[in-house]
Scaffold this motif. Structure first.
Motif, short mmCIF file in Angstrom:
data_model
loop_
_atom_site.label_atom_id
_atom_site.label_comp_id
_atom_site.label_asym_id
_atom_site.label_seq_id
_atom_site.Cartn_x
_atom_site.Cartn_y
_atom_site.Cartn_z
N ARG A 1 0.83 -1.20 0.00
CA ARG A 1 0.00 0.00 0.00
C ARG A 1 0.86 1.25 0.00
O ARG A 1 0.66 2.17 -0.80
CB ARG A 1 -0.92 -0.02 1.23
N ILE B 1 -2.32 7.28 0.73
CA ILE B 1 -2.31 5.91 1.23
C ILE B 1 -3.73 5.43 1.56
O ILE B 1 -4.11 4.30 1.29
CB ILE B 1 -1.39 5.81 2.47
N GLN C 1 -8.28 4.03 11.55
CA GLN C 1 -6.83 3.91 11.50
C GLN C 1 -6.22 5.19 10.95
O GLN C 1 -6.70 5.70 9.94
CB GLN C 1 -6.41 2.75 10.57
N ASN D 1 -3.29 6.36 8.88
CA ASN D 1 -2.27 5.79 7.99
C ASN D 1 -0.97 6.60 8.07
O ASN D 1 -0.96 7.72 8.57
CB ASN D 1 -2.78 5.75 6.55
N GLU D 2 0.09 6.03 7.53
CA GLU D 2 1.42 6.63 7.67
C GLU D 2 1.53 8.01 7.05
O GLU D 2 2.42 8.78 7.42
CB GLU D 2 2.50 5.76 7.00
N ASP D 3 0.67 8.33 6.08
CA ASP D 3 0.77 9.65 5.44
C ASP D 3 -0.27 10.62 5.98
O ASP D 3 -0.52 11.66 5.39
CB ASP D 3 0.62 9.51 3.92
N THR E 1 -3.47 10.07 6.23
CA THR E 1 -4.83 9.76 5.79
C THR E 1 -5.44 8.74 6.75
O THR E 1 -4.75 8.21 7.63
CB THR E 1 -4.85 9.22 4.35
N PHE E 2 -6.72 8.46 6.56
CA PHE E 2 -7.43 7.61 7.52
C PHE E 2 -8.18 6.48 6.80
O PHE E 2 -8.66 6.67 5.69
CB PHE E 2 -8.46 8.42 8.30
N SER E 3 -8.28 5.36 7.49
CA SER E 3 -9.15 4.27 7.04
C SER E 3 -10.18 4.04 8.13
O SER E 3 -9.81 3.75 9.27
CB SER E 3 -8.36 2.99 6.80
N LEU E 4 -11.43 4.17 7.76
CA LEU E 4 -12.52 4.02 8.73
C LEU E 4 -13.33 2.79 8.35
O LEU E 4 -13.72 2.64 7.20
CB LEU E 4 -13.40 5.28 8.68
N THR E 5 -13.54 1.91 9.31
CA THR E 5 -14.32 0.71 9.03
C THR E 5 -15.53 0.65 9.95
O THR E 5 -15.39 0.73 11.17
CB THR E 5 -13.46 -0.56 9.25
N ASP F 1 -11.47 14.07 1.70
CA ASP F 1 -10.74 13.14 0.84
C ASP F 1 -9.56 12.48 1.56
O ASP F 1 -8.83 11.70 0.97
CB ASP F 1 -10.29 13.81 -0.46
N ARG F 2 -9.40 12.78 2.82
CA ARG F 2 -8.34 12.12 3.60
C ARG F 2 -8.81 10.80 4.18
O ARG F 2 -8.01 10.06 4.76
CB ARG F 2 -7.87 13.02 4.76
N ARG G 1 -11.04 7.17 3.89
CA ARG G 1 -11.81 6.20 3.11
C ARG G 1 -12.58 5.32 4.08
O ARG G 1 -12.02 4.81 5.04
CB ARG G 1 -10.88 5.35 2.23
N ALA H 1 -4.53 4.51 16.30
CA ALA H 1 -5.87 4.14 15.87
C ALA H 1 -6.86 4.51 16.95
O ALA H 1 -6.48 4.81 18.08
CB ALA H 1 -5.93 2.63 15.61
#
Lengths: 767, 767
Positions: free
Chosen positions: A244, A255, B472, B474-476, B478-482, B508-509, B511, B602
């Protein structure tokens, strides 16, 4: 094979150390398991790569017009489709990668630097159309002189791969470019003074060839990119967070927009720790607006994915009469392939790690050549360096009249030894492996004619790093455990066992899966021998959080303080003065009413796992050499290694055996054979000869357990060390059988026969 | 359409209340989104169900031998393949289900209870073989008399569906069985005394027909079961944890062994809150040892999946001269289909919810009949009950000479009102919707010939419940939302916006994805209007945890106490006396070195969301009735509803419009038509007529925002209430146009024409 020596109290655990049926087994033997090439996305295209036929050539221009006009071709990408990168490093476990180089390795930019270097890629509606399109792409190459060997590449007049490559690690920094990317130096003491104290000094030079990891499953990826930039990747990899990060970086995307799912993996051994096809598939998918699937052929795997380095190593060791190694020095040039980044650093650090030496110095060179960029391969760099050192140590023992194991015991690293690479060792198991080797029946069994026996020790650091795990308590008291490190060698089994142990429940109550990058926090890749250690540590932490939460819920129900409830083997019960006041509750009962006490019960761990500890091994190899053909057969092999703790001993034995098998291949047969044209002559398993079952004896294993005090179950990590000793163990056995030392690998029949013939002509051969 | 009334301070937020492009949109319009039938597993079989041709029949025997012998048939299951169940209830949101009934509904056991009831299922290598196999199965039926209508089913001599069904809720409990599964009674005050105080008492009876949710996507599932019992399910559903729990229970498996992934969903509206094919596909997959895919035909959807109840409702309301409703009573019989569990309870609770009434009593009956078991349908039970009440309220206003909105305002529930179903309301927006209706230009616009206008209010509870979310970093940066609640109506958009608002970052940061049951903690289904409320609350909690963690990491770097660092809009900075001592750090910088400060960053939330708050609506409908054909056209419609807070107003408007469209279909055309043989005569969209675009006007919407004080952004839940008022609003409009009241739905042309003709013959029609 199933010998097991526990240095720790036996039967302390319910699950740890037992051998349950593997949870990943049924899907693999029934064909249900889905590997990299097993996913089909609706409407997917086939992606194919055009590769350079030249080992070194300037790319003057690429004309894709005819290919683009072919019916069925939906997208074509070249280097122009990837933004150029600054030379920032990305740290991924034991390796660092340079994005400026990586973007050039993924798709040749100014120059093609090795035969097979990707130059363009096509996505089309069928494989045959894609292949036809590749033939229609016109690349105008200016062919340049090439260099394959690292020592040749270090010469001042060698063809230059990178006009701007200035060696780092040398003061003052050189003004002009060369093929030496890096100069490193490590050690301690006063090497000159050390050698002055030595009674015997031995200096030898060695060479090894690049060898490939030989994973059965070629690189494969399916990628999809939505018009609003949401990308999904299915890939066989050792690290999907790594995929990723690298893809996002190489394509200039966020990312968070890229979601990567790791398929089952059919072997990696370090070779699946970088990206090749992945960013190309994404770029094609974005351009074509359709999913793209790419699968390497075996030829492409050999030509364009990383083997490990071939190397030149010079080792000089000084010993006192009493058998104490007083000084040791090594100089090693590792070829990196077309871009900087050989594992020479790790090789240098590992070289003398098994020994307690007062004066030690290692110098290393990272050298670029016109070959595929090397990738990590099981204990990257260590087998090469330790092959050289263990050969010299063996010869020294012989010259001094020491038993080779006794000689090693005299000099062995132990708790408190200052390693050549810096730190002081904590509790380590090298001496235990040597003592067990000495006592082993194998060591004492007489040899037959033309047979010889060799011994060698080996070392690998093992690592920790960023890790996330989630553990859910389901409504019926069962558990779902999600880890983020791909299961290459039994990770699901060992996490399952550690979770069951920690929770005090039956194994069949827990299902483990590998999470995708969107659903779980960051995870470093499976590599460096970190997964059982790190994901295990995180699993234990998550289980403990879950147990605390379960106690909290029961305390709420019973109206007790939180610390008045304890967790014991799947139940919660009042403790202290309240013990007996309430009937203990099974976890399934707590789980069934979790909503009423606050919501779902779970444990989450996100940590940077600290406290990884090295694993040492000592191997014994017996060989029989055919005096007429020079063919070496390994006829008996025993691998003794400290696992810290063997969570599932069968998997640990499998790691030992697998590492030995690969090490034997490296020692005896495997090599990249280049013609004078700089082209690889054996890119296939017919000509690149990995050991098959009939080439190998049963590989016996002995598991030593000197627990790692910084892991809750003592785990060290076991996957890499087993490939380190075999090269020297086999070479020492061949020397023992033939009376001839073999400093150059592989010891293939023509080479052995030639050396035997020469030795015979000088009366130096034993056969 | 885009009118928006904010009762709250405007522009208080960056994202909440704006209308960004929907994150699930591109995949849906490009066809990339994968729905239930869009997954293919390698080697999958086709599963088909044999269904009863009789509405009521005892199953004497099933002979599958000929079918099993057919080449290509890999597995056959009947009721014998499912363990029998005790009558334990599973609570799933607003509905409870009885496993003993459920296992019988999934596969008929002693009796087939409706036409289309599953009797056996086959998995074969192709659909045609599966269909041929179904024809070879011999079922020996003893056909029994049947009953379709709930009032008929309540008669003592009615055919009995369940010989052991004893009515619950009646004291003393009846000795003998009947078709009345449950008797409920709610209310407060003294209803007899109340009616004595009334100056006008009106009593009317109403009937409604069962109507289907009409989701475009039929039920579909792909299931795989490994030999060691690890099961994977891909399914279109409103709740994959619900699917997991129900399948595990019906098959006697551990919940932890079953992993369920929710596909995109092509509509559910309550109809995808139970299992039909899922346990059957799993049983077949286990038996066949291959994955099995099952997709219902439209005919099967109508015959064998749950519509909502048809009902008989009697309403009696007493009013004082001053317009105050002093007493209200209702009696309602809802047909449940073949097994107990109609939404009569919710219907009874909702009936008088919009009103502040001193004396109120509602009696309900849950009645089994030989029809498919009903399932939830958008505000289950409420449209039926409120249709009856709002029709009577309208007639009362007319009789008393009140403006219908003024009459409602006089009696409207408000903060502090004790609802008929028990609790006291907190802040609610009914009065606001009525005031806005009264002030709306629509209400004042003159009508043309043959036109009429109606108004009606509506109520739904909205719910919370168990919810898990992971976020979460992310390293840059940005975020991952579940989240775990399937996105039916814009969930990903609203969670995205709440997360962005809370984190102070650009949309847009982030997903958002919907997690599977293995990777995330438990989630109740998407239903009850709970997802934006509950998953939103969990998202905010996860974001807050993440922000705290980011501050902690910065504090560690800066060597400051944790509370000396604050989070502001994507950066962390020292605060208080330390402000200015360190340069604020962007989240991406904290994220990039998360490993160095302790590991991945997280936020995880697992909660039982409390504090759901009702949403009230008032709708205005204009109709034009064709005096010659009886056809009713809705020519203008305005839906005014309290959203609490509209996170993404376009989705909220979409919910309002969708609910109205379905309500209009219910009012005017939709009905299950049974012949005297107990067989459904219109199981398809050609004969079961849902409104199409040309049947509907533009549906105008007005969003009222009376924030729910117990949600961080004031969310109430908006999906269900909009289907409640249309039945009565349209019926009141038709009465206004024609002078004739229509107590029986649907108001289809033949029925309207017949009623008009009769009224004309009595001189009572306006046209």
């Amino acid at each position: 094979m199933l010998d097991k020596v526990k240095t720790d109290k036996p039967n302390a655990y319910d699950w740890i150390g037992t051998r349950p049926v593997r949870p990943d087994g049924v899907d693999k033997v029934t064909g249900r398991a889905r590997f990299g090439a097993d996913l089909a996305m609706p409407g997917q295209l086939v992606g194919k790569v055009l590769r350079s036929p030249h080992p070194h050539a300037r790319i003057r221009s690429i004309d894709v017009r005819a290919a683009a006009a072919l019916a069925g071709v939906k997208a074509i990408v070249t280097a122009d489709d990837f933004p150029d990168q600054a030379a920032q490093l990305y740290a991924a476990g034991e390796q660092t990668v340079d994005y400026r180089d990586m973007v050039r390795n993924v798709m040749a930019r100014e120059k093609a630097l090795y035969e097979g270097h990707a130059v363009a890629a096509v996505a089309a509606t069928s494989a045959s159309i894609a292949k036809r399109a590749l033939r229609l792409i016109r690349v105008d190459y200016e062919v340049l002189p090439h260099v394959i060997d690292p020592v040749a590449a270090m010469k001042p007049d060698a063809p230059l791969l990178h006009e701007d490559l200035i060696t780092v690690g040398v003061e003052p920094r050189p003004k002009g470019p060369s093929n030496v990317a890096k100069h490193i130096e490590i050690g301690h003491g006063d090497i000159t003074a050390g050698f002055r104290q030595a009674d015997l000094v031995l200096e030898r030079s060695f060479t090894t060839k690049p060898v490939h990891q030989g994973y059965i499953e070629p690189h494969a990826v399916v990628a999809s990119v939505s018009e609003d930039g949401q990308a999904d990747v299915w890939v066989t990899t050792q690290g999907h967070w790594m995929v990723r990060a690298m893809c996002a970086r190489l394509l200039g995307w966020d990312i968070g927009k890229v979601r990567v799912t790791a398929s089952e993996i059919g072997g990696g051994f370090g070779g699946k720790t970088v990206v090749y096809l992945e960013p190309v598939a994404l770029a094609l998918a974005k351009k074509a607006r359709r999913p793209v699937k790419m699968v390497m052929t075996r030829e492409e795997v050999f030509l364009a994915s990383g083997p490990t380095s071939g190397a030149h190593v010079r080792v000089k060791v000084g010993v006192r009469k009493d058998g104490v190694i007083i000084a040791a020095e090594a100089e090693m040039a590792y070829q990196a392939g077309a871009f900087a980044g050989s594992p020479v650093g790790a090789g240098a650090m590992c070289a003398f790690a098994p020994y307690d030496i007062e004066h030690v110095k290692v110098v290393g060179y990272d050298v670029v050549t016109n070959r595929p960029k090397v990738a990590a391969y099981r204990a990257p760099g260590a087998p090469i360096a330790e092959f050289a050192v263990e050969s010299v140590v063996d010869e020294l023992a012989q010259k001094l009249g020491f038993d080779p194991i006794e000689f090693r015991l005299k000099n062995a690293a132990k708790q408190g030894t200052k390693a050549a690479y810096g730190p002081k060792f904590g509790p380590i198991g090298l001496i235990e492996t040597l003592e067990l080797a000495k006592a082993h029946e194998h060591w004492k069994t007489p040899l037959g004619p033309n047979q010889g026996r060799g011994v060698a020790s080996g070392f690998w650091f093992n690592i920790g790093g960023d890790t996330s795990v989630s553990l859910q308590l389901n409504e019926d008291g069962t558990f779902s455990l999600t880890a983020g490190t791909p299961d290459i060698g039994g990770l699901r089994a060992s996490l399952l066992m550690m979770a069951a142990e920690e929770l005090g429940v039956n194994l069949d109550r827990i299902r483990v899966q590998i999470g995708d990058t969107g659903q779980l926090g960051y995870n470093m890749l499976t590599g460096g021998s970190r997964s059982t250690f790190s994901s295990g540590m995180a699993t234990v932490e998550a289980a403990r959080e879950l147990k605390r939460e379960a106690c909290k819920r029961a305390a709420k129900l019973w109206e007790l303080p939180e610390d008045a409830v304890e967790y014991r083997k799947g139940t919660v019960r009042p403790t202290g003065p309240n013990a007996g006041k309430h009937t203990p509750m099974a976890l399934r009962d707590i789980a069934g009413i979790a909503g009423k006490t606050g919501g779902p019960i779970a444990g989450y761990a996100r940590l940077n796992a600290q406290g990884a500890a090295p694993s040492f091994a000592t191997h014994i190899a017996d060989v029989e050499v055919d005096p007429e053909t020079g063919k070496v057969m390994v006829i008996r092999y025993t691998a003794i290694q400290d696992a810290g703790r063997a969570i599932h001993p069968s998997y640990v034995e499998g790691q030992y055996q697998g590492g030995v098998a690969q090490g034997i291949g490296w020692a005896l047969n495997e090599e990249y054979i280049y013609g004078p044209d700089g082209k690889l002559q054996n890119p296939g398993f017919l000509d690149y000869r990995v050991p098959v079952a009939s080439d190998l004896p049963m590989i016996d294993t002995v598991i030593v357990e000197v627990p790692n005090p910084r892991h809750p179950y003592g785990v060290r990590g076991v996957g890499e060390t087993p490939i380190v000793p075999p090269l020297a163990a086999v070479a020492n056995a061949v020397a023992n059988a033939t009376g001839v030392r073999f400093p150059d690998l592989p010891m293939s029949p023509p080479r052995v026969l030639a050396a035997l013939d020469e030795a015979r002509s000088q009366g130096a051969a034993k056969m």
